[in-house]
Design an enzyme around this catalytic site. Structure first.
Site, PDB file in Angstrom:
ATOM      1  N   ASP A 183      -5.608   2.787  -3.220  1.00  0.00           N
ATOM      2  CA  ASP A 183      -4.228   3.395  -2.722  1.00  0.00           C
ATOM      3  C   ASP A 183      -3.846   4.599  -4.280  1.00  0.00           C
ATOM      4  O   ASP A 183      -3.651   5.269  -3.700  1.00  0.00           O
ATOM      5  CB  ASP A 183      -3.010   2.888  -3.430  1.00  0.00           C
ATOM      6  CG  ASP A 183      -2.936   1.771  -1.967  1.00  0.00           C
ATOM      7  OD1 ASP A 183      -3.439   2.212  -0.274  1.00  0.00           O
ATOM      8  OD2 ASP A 183      -2.845   0.951  -1.858  1.00  0.00           O
TER       9      ASP A 183
ATOM     10  N   LYS B 262       0.606  -1.542   0.032  1.00  0.00           N
ATOM     11  CA  LYS B 262       0.493  -0.350   0.130  1.00  0.00           C
ATOM     12  C   LYS B 262       0.446   1.322   0.034  1.00  0.00           C
ATOM     13  O   LYS B 262       0.279   2.380  -0.753  1.00  0.00           O
ATOM     14  CB  LYS B 262      -0.783  -0.149   1.479  1.00  0.00           C
ATOM     15  CG  LYS B 262      -1.686  -1.575   0.872  1.00  0.00           C
ATOM     16  CD  LYS B 262      -2.537  -1.507   2.447  1.00  0.00           C
ATOM     17  CE  LYS B 262      -4.267  -0.380   2.139  1.00  0.00           C
ATOM     18  NZ  LYS B 262      -4.644  -0.099   0.701  1.00  0.00           N
TER      19      LYS B 262
ATOM     20  N   ARG C 285     -16.052   4.219  -2.166  1.00  0.00           N
ATOM     21  CA  ARG C 285     -16.731   3.252  -2.061  1.00  0.00           C
ATOM     22  C   ARG C 285     -16.814   2.895  -3.636  1.00  0.00           C
ATOM     23  O   ARG C 285     -17.427   2.420  -4.409  1.00  0.00           O
ATOM     24  CB  ARG C 285     -18.252   4.056  -1.690  1.00  0.00           C
ATOM     25  CG  ARG C 285     -18.681   4.706  -0.456  1.00  0.00           C
ATOM     26  CD  ARG C 285     -19.374   5.243  -0.376  1.00  0.00           C
ATOM     27  NE  ARG C 285     -20.192   6.079   0.630  1.00  0.00           N
ATOM     28  CZ  ARG C 285     -20.369   6.133   1.840  1.00  0.00           C
ATOM     29  NH1 ARG C 285     -20.357   5.069   2.256  1.00  0.00           N
ATOM     30  NH2 ARG C 285     -20.030   7.370   2.583  1.00  0.00           N
TER      31      ARG C 285
HETATM   32  N1  LIG Z   1     -15.388   0.088 -10.927  1.00  0.00           N
HETATM   33  C1  LIG Z   1     -14.885   1.284 -10.493  1.00  0.00           C
HETATM   34  N2  LIG Z   1     -15.351   2.146 -11.906  1.00  0.00           N
HETATM   35  C2  LIG Z   1     -14.620   3.443 -11.839  1.00  0.00           C
HETATM   36  N3  LIG Z   1     -14.134   3.999 -10.188  1.00  0.00           N
HETATM   37  C3  LIG Z   1     -14.072   3.157  -9.572  1.00  0.00           C
HETATM   38  C4  LIG Z   1     -14.462   1.749  -9.358  1.00  0.00           C
HETATM   39  N4  LIG Z   1     -13.642   1.309  -8.631  1.00  0.00           N
HETATM   40  C5  LIG Z   1     -13.226   1.788  -7.828  1.00  0.00           C
HETATM   41  N5  LIG Z   1     -13.000   3.217  -8.594  1.00  0.00           N
HETATM   42  C6  LIG Z   1     -12.255   4.371  -7.720  1.00  0.00           C
HETATM   43  O1  LIG Z   1     -11.213   4.237  -7.238  1.00  0.00           O
HETATM   44  C7  LIG Z   1     -11.813   4.187  -5.782  1.00  0.00           C
HETATM   45  C8  LIG Z   1     -11.460   3.524  -4.650  1.00  0.00           C
HETATM   46  O2  LIG Z   1     -12.050   2.114  -4.412  1.00  0.00           O
HETATM   47  P1  LIG Z   1     -12.159   1.315  -3.436  1.00  0.00           P
HETATM   48  O3  LIG Z   1     -13.047   0.433  -3.750  1.00  0.00           O
HETATM   49  O4  LIG Z   1     -13.177   2.341  -2.672  1.00  0.00           O
HETATM   50  O5  LIG Z   1     -10.569   1.728  -2.056  1.00  0.00           O
HETATM   51  P2  LIG Z   1     -10.031   0.737  -2.322  1.00  0.00           P
HETATM   52  O6  LIG Z   1      -9.284  -0.402  -3.031  1.00  0.00           O
HETATM   53  O7  LIG Z   1      -9.163   1.229  -0.845  1.00  0.00           O
HETATM   54  O8  LIG Z   1     -10.801  -0.871  -1.244  1.00  0.00           O
HETATM   55  C9  LIG Z   1     -13.731   4.700  -5.535  1.00  0.00           C
HETATM   56  O9  LIG Z   1     -13.505   5.868  -5.209  1.00  0.00           O
HETATM   57  C10 LIG Z   1     -13.311   5.464  -7.316  1.00  0.00           C
HETATM   58  O10 LIG Z   1     -12.549   6.643  -7.593  1.00  0.00           O
END
Ligand SMILES: Nc1ncnc2c1ncn2[C@@H]1O[C@H](COP(=O)(O)OP(=O)(O)O)[C@@H](O)[C@H]1O
Ligand SMILES: [Mg+2]
EC number: 2.7.1.15
Length: 292
Positions: A237, A39, A204
């Site tokens: 990240d 990370k 999210r």
């Molecule tokens: N399927 C997706 N389409 C577009 N943007 C995405 C998608 N998945 C994640 N993101 C982007 O990445 C950010 C972080 O993803 P998230 O899953 O919330 O974090 P983590 O990787 O920590 O679980 C989201 O707020 C969004 O901006």
């Protein structure tokens, strides 16, 4: 105006298999890939590719020169990464089956053997215009956060991998807590009531992200950009590194959210983690195409 990042540096070993092995079973992998991960390293690459002066602080084993070289190629200052003779570089063994189901073993190695004295020495050079990034994959989090806060710097902590005791210990020195939805739920149930920080950055996934300013009560919402996801590893990240870099460069919260959201959207269209984080030019071109 610099980003300092106390963070993990990992080598990701990815093995592609038809199915995951059962206990006691030996299987041959069909494909193997090796990449930069952790990370901490991912956030440093994101901040540097976003255009911020980025100094990584941490530790690796004595070998694995390609890992530090790859960080450096992304524009990260690696002079604050100690090379330890008695530790291996942190690594992740990632097994992926045909349906992309995974089993993962992480060995923290040098990431949990960072010298706290060296951290305090390095961070004494921080200024109030600087930012410290932290995640929960190294030792020394509280000492570093405290040292940065004493210098008047902005401290951004990613509560990931989530651990209630770790976030509780570091929180008094933190300005912004960064979390995904699941981590935020764990924090809110573990620490009910007011949190002693200025703001919460909550992502999210495909639903977007928000920043809650706890001093004014203002909430900034940023929808996700519509893309076809290939690999969402490292999305958070990428988001956090770009968000921190944008604030460091003087962007307001809304501008930082939009830039970070575009960078993370581009990341999820590519396989891999550290190596797949887009450059600022790619993110700017993506944003220009959105508004065209
Ligand atoms: N399927 C997706 N389409 C577009 N943007 C995405 C998608 N998945 C994640 N993101 C982007 O990445 C950010 C972080 O993803 P998230 O899953 O919330 O974090 P983590 O990787 O920590 O679980 C989201 O707020 C969004 O901006
Ligand atoms: Mg996620």
């Amino acid at each position: 105006m610099a980003i300092w990042n106390l963070g993990s540096v990992n080598i990701d070993h990815v093995y592609h298999l038809d199915r995951l092995p059962h206990p006691g079973e030996t299987l041959a992998a069909q494909r193997y890939a090796q990449g930069l991960g952790g990370k901490g390293a991912n956030q440093s690459v994101a901040a540097a590719r976003a255009g911020a002066v980025t100094r990584h602080l941490g530790a690796m084993g004595a070998g694995d020169a390609w890992v530090a070289a790859r960080l450096q190629d992304s524009g990260v200052d690696v002079s604050g990464i100690a090379r330890l003779d008695d530790q291996v570089t942190g690594h992740a063994i990632i097994l992926l089956d045909r349906d992309a189901e995974n089993s993962i073993v992480i060995h923290p190695g040098a990431n949990r053997a960072v010298s706290e004295a060296a951290l305090s020495d390095a961070l004494a050079a921080m200024t109030p215009a600087d930012t410290l990034l932290l995640q929960n994959e190294t030792n020394g989090q509280v000492a570093a956060a405290r040292a940065a806060a004493v210098q008047g710097a902005r401290v951004i902590y990613s509560a990931a991998p989530f651990d209630l005791d770790a976030v509780r210990a570091v929180m008094p020195h933190v300005a912004i807590l960064a979390m995904n939805e699941g981590e935020a739920e764990q924090l809110f149930s573990g620490v009910p009531g007011d949190l002693p920080v200025q703001g919460l950055l909550i992502t999210r996934g495909a639903e977007g992200a928000e920043y809650r300013c706890l001093t004014t009560g203002q909430v900034f919402s940023q929808p996700s950009f519509k893309v076809s996801p290939v690999d969402t590893t490292g999305a958070g990240d990428t988001f956090t590194g770009y968000f921190a870099a944008a604030l460091d460069q003087g962007a307001d919260i809304a501008g930082a959210l939009r830039l970070a959201s575009a960078a993370a959207a581009l990341k999820v269209t590519r396989a891999g983690t550290g190596d797949a984080i887009p450059t600022r030019a790619e993110v700017d071109a993506f944003l220009a195409a959105q508004s065209a």
